[in-house]
Design an enzyme around this catalytic site. Structure first.
Site, PDB file in Angstrom:
ATOM      1  N   THR A  22       0.855  -1.212   0.000  1.00 40.60           N
ATOM      2  CA  THR A  22       0.000   0.000   0.000  1.00 40.60           C
ATOM      3  C   THR A  22       0.882   1.250   0.000  1.00 40.60           C
ATOM      4  O   THR A  22       0.524   2.257  -0.584  1.00 40.60           O
ATOM      5  CB  THR A  22      -0.923   0.039   1.244  1.00 40.60           C
ATOM      6  N   GLN A  96       2.163 -13.244  -0.477  1.00 44.23           N
ATOM      7  CA  GLN A  96       0.843 -13.480  -1.100  1.00 44.23           C
ATOM      8  C   GLN A  96       0.649 -12.490  -2.252  1.00 44.23           C
ATOM      9  O   GLN A  96      -0.308 -12.584  -2.992  1.00 44.23           O
ATOM     10  CB  GLN A  96      -0.276 -13.274  -0.077  1.00 44.23           C
ATOM     11  N   HIS A 114       0.689 -16.789  -4.576  1.00 45.91           N
ATOM     12  CA  HIS A 114      -0.512 -16.528  -5.372  1.00 45.91           C
ATOM     13  C   HIS A 114      -0.193 -16.122  -6.796  1.00 45.91           C
ATOM     14  O   HIS A 114      -1.021 -15.518  -7.479  1.00 45.91           O
ATOM     15  CB  HIS A 114      -1.374 -15.440  -4.690  1.00 45.91           C
ATOM     16  N   ILE A 225       4.302  -0.225   7.893  1.00 45.63           N
ATOM     17  CA  ILE A 225       5.400  -1.187   7.751  1.00 45.63           C
ATOM     18  C   ILE A 225       6.709  -0.496   7.404  1.00 45.63           C
ATOM     19  O   ILE A 225       7.764  -0.796   7.982  1.00 45.63           O
ATOM     20  CB  ILE A 225       5.047  -2.233   6.666  1.00 45.63           C
TER      21      ILE A 225
HETATM   22  N1  APR Z   1       1.362  -0.973   7.219  1.00 48.31           N
HETATM   23  C1  APR Z   1       0.873  -1.969   8.009  1.00 48.31           C
HETATM   24  N2  APR Z   1      -0.261  -2.664   7.720  1.00 48.31           N
HETATM   25  C2  APR Z   1      -0.935  -2.312   6.597  1.00 48.31           C
HETATM   26  C3  APR Z   1      -0.498  -1.276   5.737  1.00 48.31           C
HETATM   27  C4  APR Z   1       0.704  -0.600   6.089  1.00 48.31           C
HETATM   28  N3  APR Z   1       1.196   0.388   5.334  1.00 48.31           N
HETATM   29  N4  APR Z   1      -1.402  -1.157   4.710  1.00 48.31           N
HETATM   30  C5  APR Z   1      -2.363  -2.083   4.927  1.00 48.31           C
HETATM   31  N5  APR Z   1      -2.084  -2.781   6.051  1.00 48.31           N
HETATM   32  C6  APR Z   1      -2.819  -3.934   6.597  1.00 48.31           C
HETATM   33  C7  APR Z   1      -4.330  -3.785   6.604  1.00 48.31           C
HETATM   34  O1  APR Z   1      -4.763  -3.307   7.859  1.00 48.31           O
HETATM   35  C8  APR Z   1      -4.812  -5.214   6.342  1.00 48.31           C
HETATM   36  O2  APR Z   1      -5.169  -5.870   7.554  1.00 48.31           O
HETATM   37  O3  APR Z   1      -2.534  -4.988   5.688  1.00 48.31           O
HETATM   38  C9  APR Z   1      -3.600  -5.933   5.734  1.00 48.31           C
HETATM   39  C10 APR Z   1      -3.859  -6.408   4.318  1.00 48.31           C
HETATM   40  O4  APR Z   1      -4.826  -7.428   4.412  1.00 48.31           O
HETATM   41  P1  APR Z   1      -5.616  -7.857   3.096  1.00 48.31           P
HETATM   42  O5  APR Z   1      -6.081  -6.641   2.386  1.00 48.31           O
HETATM   43  O6  APR Z   1      -6.616  -8.906   3.511  1.00 48.31           O
HETATM   44  O7  APR Z   1      -4.515  -8.512   2.151  1.00 48.31           O
HETATM   45  P2  APR Z   1      -3.874  -9.950   2.271  1.00 48.31           P
HETATM   46  O8  APR Z   1      -3.811 -10.417   3.699  1.00 48.31           O
HETATM   47  O9  APR Z   1      -2.607  -9.929   1.527  1.00 48.31           O
HETATM   48  O10 APR Z   1      -4.943 -10.860   1.466  1.00 48.31           O
HETATM   49  C11 APR Z   1      -4.587 -12.206   1.227  1.00 48.31           C
HETATM   50  O11 APR Z   1      -6.512 -12.419  -0.208  1.00 48.31           O
HETATM   51  O12 APR Z   1      -7.901 -11.792  -1.924  1.00 48.31           O
HETATM   52  C12 APR Z   1      -6.810 -12.545  -1.601  1.00 48.31           C
HETATM   53  O13 APR Z   1      -5.226 -13.163  -3.185  1.00 48.31           O
HETATM   54  C13 APR Z   1      -5.595 -12.106  -2.362  1.00 48.31           C
HETATM   55  O14 APR Z   1      -3.285 -12.396  -1.684  1.00 48.31           O
HETATM   56  C14 APR Z   1      -4.549 -11.860  -1.277  1.00 48.31           C
HETATM   57  C15 APR Z   1      -5.107 -12.632  -0.102  1.00 48.31           C
END
Ligand code: APR
Length: 235
Positions: A22, A96, A114, A225
């Site tokens: 992000t 992922q 993935h 992060i």
């Molecule tokens: N610093 C810390 N945490 C962060 C930041 C940041 N800059 N930006 C976002 N987050 C956290 C959010 O709070 C969220 O809980 O990262 C997490 C991302 O979670 P998801 O959006 O669910 O992504 P992810 O866990 O990678 O999803 C897994 O789901 O849809 C499928 O294939 C897709 O690989 C993906 C999998």
């Protein structure tokens, strides 16, 4: 505490989710405000069913995501992880994410659970092409089959080799660090548990709480992060 763990661990594995990217400008999936799945139903756009029955929306969704990974770049956090790998502070990354940013930043030992948006392949014959094909509007293979991104769609199995290498790495880890994942998708979310069961210290760095926080030896919420990795860079 984390400084000693980072210093003393002989096998450190980093596990990343969409929250790792992000700060590069890419949306994650489940964050309350900007998450992709807050706007779209993943089964409508990111599933085998969507590929077979909803091809226009499928292509539109993935064309935008391919554009995104071509437009944005790894951030300093990705570069720090690559530098740590080069000096033996971490041994591997399990991700992922499908953006390819870890490799672009210089990480070598990366298990892409993935798949990747950097490539597309034919659903019929399997021929692989660069995802540039999606950008210039060609969605058909020479064989006539439909081209789709080389990512794992909902309803598909994970690629075997990255899965096996992730299992090996999680089993060997003395320190397992989760960065930016809600840990809500199986089987990827099992790797922190596998590491824990094999005796690793588990650290979770995530803006929001995750269902696995109770298993962690250290949880860091409400922090970016990039900022945390910069801090740990000073150890
Ligand atoms: N610093 C810390 N945490 C962060 C930041 C940041 N800059 N930006 C976002 N987050 C956290 C959010 O709070 C969220 O809980 O990262 C997490 C991302 O979670 P998801 O959006 O669910 O992504 P992810 O866990 O990678 O999803 C897994 O789901 O849809 C499928 O294939 C897709 O690989 C993906 C999998």
């Amino acid at each position: 505490m984390i400084k000693d763990w980072l210093t003393n661990s002989r096998h450190t594995v980093v596990f990343t989710g969409a929250g790792m990217s992000t700060e590069s400008g890419l949306p994650d999936f489940r964050s309350a405000n900007q998450g992709l799945w807050q706007q779209k139903d993943p089964h409508q756009v990111a599933s085998v069913e969507a590929l077979n029955t909803n091809i226009d929306e499928f292509i539109d969704f993935y064309r935008k995501r391919v554009l995104g990974v071509k437009e944005y770049r790894p951030h300093n956090g990705h570069r720090i992880l690559a530098e740590w790998e080069s000096r033996g502070r971490i041994q591997s990354v399990i991700t992922q994410n499908v953006d390819g940013f870890h490799q672009q930043a210089g990480s070598k030992n990366v298990a892409e659970l993935h798949g990747t948006l950097q490539k597309v392949h034919c659903q019929a014959c399997g021929t692989s092409y660069s995802s540039e094909a999606f950008l210039d509007g060609s969605y058909r293979c020479d064989c006539g089959g439909i081209l789709r991104p080389s990512v794992v769609l909902f309803g598909e199995m994970l690629p075997e080799q990255p899965f096996e290498s992730a299992f090996d790495e999680a089993s060997r880890a003395e320190l397992f660090i989760v960065l930016g994942s809600s840990l809500s998708v199986t089987p990827a979310n099992q790797f922190p548990l596998i590491a824990k069961e094999h005796g690793a210290k588990l650290v979770i760095v995530n803006q929001e709480a995750t269902p696995f926080d109770d298993y962690a030896d250290l949880v860091i919420n409400h922090r970016q992060i990039g900022e945390v990795l910069m801090e740990w860079q000073c150890f």
